[in-house]
Design a protein around this motif. Sequence first.
Motif, PDB file in Angstrom:
ATOM      1  N   ALA A  89      -2.804   7.966   7.174  1.00 53.72           N
ATOM      2  CA  ALA A  89      -4.023   7.154   7.171  1.00 53.72           C
ATOM      3  C   ALA A  89      -3.934   5.930   8.069  1.00 53.72           C
ATOM      4  O   ALA A  89      -4.956   5.350   8.432  1.00 53.72           O
ATOM      5  N   GLY A  90      -2.730   5.493   8.406  1.00 58.99           N
ATOM      6  CA  GLY A  90      -2.563   4.249   9.144  1.00 58.99           C
ATOM      7  C   GLY A  90      -2.287   3.093   8.201  1.00 58.99           C
ATOM      8  O   GLY A  90      -2.090   3.274   6.989  1.00 58.99           O
ATOM      9  N   HIS A  91      -2.267   1.885   8.739  1.00 58.88           N
ATOM     10  CA  HIS A  91      -1.870   0.699   7.981  1.00 58.88           C
ATOM     11  C   HIS A  91      -2.982  -0.354   7.996  1.00 58.88           C
ATOM     12  O   HIS A  91      -3.667  -0.537   9.008  1.00 58.88           O
ATOM     13  N   GLY A 108       3.239  -4.764   1.283  1.00 61.99           N
ATOM     14  CA  GLY A 108       2.899  -3.798   0.248  1.00 61.99           C
ATOM     15  C   GLY A 108       2.673  -2.446   0.891  1.00 61.99           C
ATOM     16  O   GLY A 108       2.958  -2.240   2.061  1.00 61.99           O
ATOM     17  N   HIS A 109       2.140  -1.485   0.139  1.00 54.27           N
ATOM     18  CA  HIS A 109       1.713  -0.227   0.752  1.00 54.27           C
ATOM     19  C   HIS A 109       0.582   0.385  -0.051  1.00 54.27           C
ATOM     20  O   HIS A 109       0.374   0.053  -1.229  1.00 54.27           O
ATOM     21  N   GLY A 142       1.817  -4.375  -7.336  1.00 60.47           N
ATOM     22  CA  GLY A 142       2.340  -5.333  -6.361  1.00 60.47           C
ATOM     23  C   GLY A 142       1.301  -5.749  -5.339  1.00 60.47           C
ATOM     24  O   GLY A 142       1.236  -6.915  -4.929  1.00 60.47           O
ATOM     25  N   ASP A 143       0.464  -4.804  -4.912  1.00 60.35           N
ATOM     26  CA  ASP A 143      -0.618  -5.133  -3.977  1.00 60.35           C
ATOM     27  C   ASP A 143      -1.571  -6.159  -4.594  1.00 60.35           C
ATOM     28  O   ASP A 143      -2.030  -7.089  -3.922  1.00 60.35           O
ATOM     29  N   VAL A 144      -1.861  -5.985  -5.880  1.00 53.89           N
ATOM     30  CA  VAL A 144      -2.760  -6.914  -6.560  1.00 53.89           C
ATOM     31  C   VAL A 144      -2.086  -8.269  -6.766  1.00 53.89           C
ATOM     32  O   VAL A 144      -2.747  -9.312  -6.730  1.00 53.89           O
ATOM     33  N   THR A 169       1.350  -0.713   4.493  1.00 51.44           N
ATOM     34  CA  THR A 169       1.555   0.548   5.192  1.00 51.44           C
ATOM     35  C   THR A 169       0.892   1.685   4.409  1.00 51.44           C
ATOM     36  O   THR A 169       0.720   1.615   3.195  1.00 51.44           O
ATOM     37  N   GLY A 170       0.530   2.735   5.128  1.00 51.93           N
ATOM     38  CA  GLY A 170      -0.148   3.863   4.502  1.00 51.93           C
ATOM     39  C   GLY A 170       0.743   5.053   4.235  1.00 51.93           C
ATOM     40  O   GLY A 170       0.269   6.081   3.739  1.00 51.93           O
TER      41      GLY A 170
END
Length: 427
Positions: A89-91, A108-109, A142-144, A169-170
């Motif tokens: 998907a890409g980043h 994050g990812h 972690g993203d949140v 990253t995706g």
Amino acid sequence: MKKRFLIPALLCCFSAQAQTLTPTERNIVAAVRQRMPTAEKLLEQLVNINSGTLNVKGVREVGNVLQKEFEAIGFKSDWVAMPASMQRAGHLVAHRQGKKGKKLILIGHLDTVFELDLPFPKYTRLNDSTATGQGVLDIKGGDVVILTALQALQANGLLKDASITAYFTGDEERQGAGAESRADFIARARKADVALGFENASNLHTVATARRGSSTWRLTTSGSTGHSSGIFKPGVGYGAIFEAARILNSFRETLSQEQYLTFNPGLLVGGAEATYDETKARGEVVGKTNIIAPTATVAGDLRFLTEEQKEAARARMRTIATQSLPGTRAEITFSDGYPGMGSTPGNQKLAALADQTSRALGYGPVAAGDPGSRGAGDISYVAQYLDCLDGLGVSGKGAHAAGETINLKEFPMLVERAALMIYRLTR
């Protein structure tokens, strides 16, 4: 009698340390706490989107949700596309430029290990302190944490002079082939001073100053085929499966006790006709029990702390593979994956900052964990260029497994700690 006063004494100590928060920092903590209900709703939204690495649409959907949130607090955002042939998907990159403090990259990812063909349980609260769902621990929690910490800083007008890049990253769980997948990530990280990784926390009191790297290996053995009654005889030999077993056992005998080094044969196929599809990590075998197998393939991984340890292990594995049983041959090949991330003085200073911040909040000490307890992660790609600290995401249990959970009691504490660390680093 002394034991009776131990816990009250510690609580008094933490209470006193909590007074070291400045008025601004107390405002940051208040802003985090105010946002936690919204943060959990966002987490639920993200978890309820399947984003297994190969589900390109789902990974992009998670990124689009985060992209809107970052743009709402003044970040500019970009999508770093990957070639169509990579099927990734890409980043997502959200960034802002300032003139004060250290330049940060927060990592994050977007993807998880849960592909579309797996069961898809949605976000569910199990009780007042635990929730479950795909990727809730690794790494959507972690993203949140990243986003909510930055929202709290923005609410207090504390981002306008900061230089921060949030990089998602995706394909962290199944990296696309070739150096191109991490080229932009590395280039942006080299412009920063500090990298903070938000892979899941081992617990409230542990961070990662070092992580092991990972690579893969593939062992192929071959031998003479024939009726099973002739095995071990001159002119026939031991067959491909016995040769593979000899090599694997020799790996175990010679390498299994080395600190931080692990190797795992994750898949073995052997028989009259045995094929291995690397892209799907799947083997197929046609054979009978009364036929000596002419071919066998073993696919596995190798984990290590340093490049020196990796190369030394590979050399010993090659030597073992050349010592063939009669009538057999073997070949072993290696492919690089994630590099190792060794502990450095700069990383240790970041761990000290996490410790100081946690104590100031009244949450107790923080220390660097055992590198052997963690796998590989994106932060390792940039560890040679800047100071790094990982394990700053949410805590919980069961990462990469059905039923993984998040500790909701520690969730706000970890957001508060992250927000204060970012604040202190960017002053």
